[in-house]
Design a protein around this motif. Sequence first.
Motif, PDB file in Angstrom:
ATOM      1  N   UNK A 181       0.791  -1.241  -0.028  1.00 47.74           N
ATOM      2  CA  UNK A 181       0.306   0.353  -0.024  1.00 47.74           C
ATOM      3  C   UNK A 181       0.740   0.675   0.517  1.00 47.74           C
ATOM      4  N   UNK A 212       1.436   4.055  11.815  1.00 43.82           N
ATOM      5  CA  UNK A 212       1.733   2.404  11.967  1.00 43.82           C
ATOM      6  C   UNK A 212       2.152   1.964  10.122  1.00 43.82           C
ATOM      7  N   UNK A 247       2.633   0.312   3.532  1.00 44.60           N
ATOM      8  CA  UNK A 247       2.441  -0.187   3.753  1.00 44.60           C
ATOM      9  C   UNK A 247       2.308  -1.518   3.849  1.00 44.60           C
ATOM     10  N   UNK A 302       1.056  -5.445   2.951  1.00 45.62           N
ATOM     11  CA  UNK A 302      -0.442  -6.166   3.243  1.00 45.62           C
ATOM     12  C   UNK A 302      -0.454  -7.575   3.813  1.00 45.62           C
TER      13      UNK A 302
END
Lengths: 247, 212
Positions: free
Chosen positions: A42, A113, A243, A245
């Motif tokens: 992402x 995060x 990010x 997955x």
Amino acid sequence: MGFLAIASVAMAQNQEMTLVKKGKYTPLYGRDSVQVKVMSFLLDTIPVTKGKFLEFVKKNPKWQKSQVKTIFADDHYLSDWKDDTHLNPEAKQNEPVTNVSWFVAKDYCKCQGKRLPTIDEWEYAAMADKTTPDARKKESYNQYILDWYERPKIPHQQVGSTFKNYWGVYDLHGLVWEWTADFNSVMITSESRSGGQNKNLFCSAAAVGATDLMNYAAFMRYAFRSSVRGNYDVNNLGFRCAKDIKN
Amino acid sequence: MNYFKIIFLGGLLTMFSCNNNTEKKTETLADNTVAKVSENSIISENDKISDLSIYNLPSQWTSQDGNTIKMEDLKGKVLAMVMIYTSCKAACPRLVADMRNIEKQIPEDKKDDVEYVFVSIDPKTDTPERLKAFAKENKMEDEKWLFLRGTKEDTREFAAVLAVNYKQISPMDFSHSNIISVFNQKGEMVNQQEGLGVDNKETVQTIIDLAR
């Protein structure tokens, strides 16, 4: 429906991300110049804005410009800000944040995060034009990028003001340059191109060479990455987060 | 739907990780109190960690003896540091030789004030056992030779601090810059030499000037 409502609240707080699907590509400087596999990941659709970054430093005083340690950010850090918690009056919330170091960019993403994208992930996502995932062979694509590299920075240009690419990502080309997680993995000296004399600088130096000399634009990016240090703060260098997955 | 779930989880994570801030605030407060207390005593100046010090790094490392250390634990020593990997056949043996060569030139009475630190850029392969064996092979078993391994991320960060670049180019090999860095007793970088088998006069002199 209730879940969706919660999800949209979360979205309001967070930068929207989009899925970049896995694939292979041959980077400019790769592992033995072979194809590299990029897993699906992402990616933020836009670079981190001044507004978002302001929220972050308000919550994390150690990253305010009067507090920051020189080892993590040099004295150009947020040099275009009025003070610790205020932007310049002319600056807009929606401009990409720049004059930020790699250390702070890394911490910002961690706090969300997320993480910084790797060079491979960034380059892979950035091969796309509006309609195709790999537009590197298109003359128009390369010309667009090189035209931007030659143009001085337009003051107060906002995020989302350049094209949306195949994956739904904006501004990879045409707005600001961006930090990557492994920016310091680029090994460029003269011999990367010429196989020249300076081999004693690197272990296995000869194994690293340009695989795609035509791709001058990419070469510029790699050269830039190799020229900065982690605590440098440059006025056309921002970042976005990525990010993994998780299933 | 999955997509939303990811975003939602991301949201949760954010709330979680950014909530540390209140904790951080108290930490800062505590720091200030300490600073105030020490202002009244004489040690204050020497005890403060400067903005340029590698003691600011929060990362933890494992030594060849399996001990966990932070950079701050090396406080008070002059440090000569280099990043290597033990399976390297080309440049690293020469870097190790360079470090040994530097050590030889330090006068007896100053030797105890200097620590020679090798940080692995291949933490996956370079386990403490492996580092220990490497130290033994190279007859670097004395306390002044320290071999460290950290997480992949902390290693990347440490390289950024040292301005060392490296990249894995095959399962067995890395490209890396050959830089020996010298840090003073406060953890501030004072000198770097780049290249293999280069003239190390300046590095040696820097260490001699710093060591007590």
